[in-house]
Structures are given as C-alpha cells and as structure tokens.
Design an enzyme around this catalytic site. Structure first.
Site, PDB file in Angstrom:
ATOM      1  N   PRO A   1       0.957  -1.766  -0.149  1.00 24.29           N
ATOM      2  CA  PRO A   1       0.250  -0.151   0.512  1.00 24.29           C
ATOM      3  C   PRO A   1       0.796   1.188   0.258  1.00 24.29           C
ATOM      4  CG  PRO A   1      -0.011  -0.614   2.297  1.00 24.29           C
ATOM      5  CD  PRO A   1       1.059  -1.686   1.778  1.00 24.29           C
ATOM      6  N   LYS A   2       1.422   1.399  -1.200  1.00 22.32           N
ATOM      7  CA  LYS A   2       2.737   2.447  -0.725  1.00 22.32           C
ATOM      8  C   LYS A   2       2.247   3.905  -1.133  1.00 22.32           C
ATOM      9  CE  LYS A   2       6.152  -0.472  -1.402  1.00 22.32           C
ATOM     10  NZ  LYS A   2       7.780  -0.446  -0.566  1.00 22.32           N
TER      11      LYS A   2
END
Length: 246
Positions: free
Chosen positions: A115-116
């Site tokens: 989840p960057k």
C-alpha cells in the site's frame, strides 16, 4: 512488436522501459526504527480486511532506511504494520507505506500489492538519538525519536521475528473501474542477517491528514522501541485469499 514478443516481455509497465527490474531484491544495511504502540481497537478493526483478524490492538510504526537495494536504489520508507492472524496463523499486515522512490513504489504495488504512496520520510541520527520523520507535501504527519543504542537486543529473537509471514491486500482494477484483482498476498523475508539491534526509550507523534491518515490509528501507549540493522532479501509472494472467487 509481435504479440508473442509483447507477452514474452510483459513483466511491468511501461513495456519498453519498466519502472523496476526483475528480482531478486536484496537489501544491504537495511535499518529499522520501530515503535510498537497500543491503539483504539474499534478503529483498528475498521481497517483490517477480513479474513485477517487481530488479537491485541497493537500497531508497529516503522521508519526504514534502505541505502543499498538491488534495482530499487537508495530510499527511505515509513508506515504502519499491524500484527494479525490469518485463520489462526500469526502474521504482519502492511496497512500504510510512504516512500520517496518511484521504482520500489511501482514495483511494490504492481508485484506484491504493497500500500505505497509517494511522500518524504527520513531516518537520521541526531546527536544522542534517532529521528524518524514523515512529511506528506509540506505537512509533518509523523515524528519518532529513540535514544541511540541504549541497550542491546536479543539478536536471535530479532532474527526469528523476520520469519513471521507478511500479508498484503492487493487491488488492481479493470479499465471500467471494477476490481480485476482483489486478493490477500503472503510474502516472506529471506536470507536475513541481523547485524545489530538495540532498544531504548521512544516517542511517537502522529498528525491528522486527509490523504495520509496515519493518525487514524492513534497512539494510546508506546509499548516498545527497537533499532535494527540488517541485510535481507524481499521474497516474491503467493495468493492466499481471493475475494473474487468466493
């Protein structure tokens, strides 16, 4: 380019100049500042995707300095990891990650489902303490401090902790916006060498932000703080739960 050539080279986007190379992805002198804290159980429950669950309302806030990583280069990352269970098996769920380098941002999202988001984290030594900061645009949203190398940690216990399975929620849409991929991915950290680990006093402050909501999991009590220096390889993942096949 013929169709079979497209397929043979279809590793990552863009086709003719991928944003990241093929692995393996080895990290040398990967440095962690990890502050483990207690948070609001109702707020934690609201962000953990089933079938993942939690036993205790615990979050690990991490700052990670990566000066030498194969294919990804030199960058820093910051975010929240949640200890979870997956059908009774203990693991770690990556809830939020913020970093300052395109290659691992693109690779992390496309390959594994990390989840960057793009931001400006840092991890530095400031006189007698470690300082971790996270800025989203001009706004400081996280600040962590730790006394520098006050007490040595148990290296075998630290290395054992790296063996815990890690879980991600990977989402990739169809061109019409409906989900094409929606799955839980499990990945390992392998070939781990713990070069050093230390504990000490720590503090963590989180600031609300509409687009970087780390403060939505508030700090109620700091439980522990650890500083780790390591070498490791980020292993490729496998699908362990597919929401679209239910």
């Amino acid at each position: 380019m013929k169709e079979h050539e497209v397929l043979a080279n279809a590793f990552a986007m863009p086709l003719t100049s991928p944003a990241f190379p093929r692995g393996p992805y080895r990290f040398v002198d990967r440095e962690f500042l990890i502050i483990t804290y207690r948070t609001d159980p109702d707020k934690l429950r609201a962000v953990i995707p089933a079938p993942l669950e939690f036993d205790e309302p615990i979050v690990r806030y991490e700052f990670i300095r990566m000066p030498d990583s194969t294919g990804f280069g030199d960058y820093t990352e910051s975010g929240q990891i949640i200890p979870v269970t997956f059908y009774g098996h203990k693991g770690n769920y990556s809830h939020s990650m913020y970093l300052n380098d395109e290659a691992p941002l693109a690779g992390g999202r496309e390959l594994w489902g990390f989840p960057k988001k793009l931001a400006s984290p840092s991890l530095t030594r400031e006189s007698d303490h470690l300082l971790g900061t996270l800025d989203y645009g001009p706004t400081r949203i996280a600040t962590a401090t730790m006394g520098y190398k006050h007490q040595p940690a148990d290296l075998e216990a630290v290395k054992k902790s790296f063996e815990t399975p890690n879980y991600l929620l990977k989402i990739i849409p169809n061109p019409d916006g409906t989900p094409r991929i929606c799955e839980i991915v499990q990945y390992p950290l392998i070939d781990v060498t713990v070069k050093g680990a230390w504990t000490g006093p720590g503090a963590l402050a989180l600031t609300p932000h509409a687009l970087a909501p780390v403060a939505d999991l508030p700090v109620l009590e700091v439980i522990s703080t650890i500083h780790i220096l390591s070498d490791l390889t980020l292993g490729l993942g496998k699908i362990v739960h597919d929401y679209l096949k239910k």
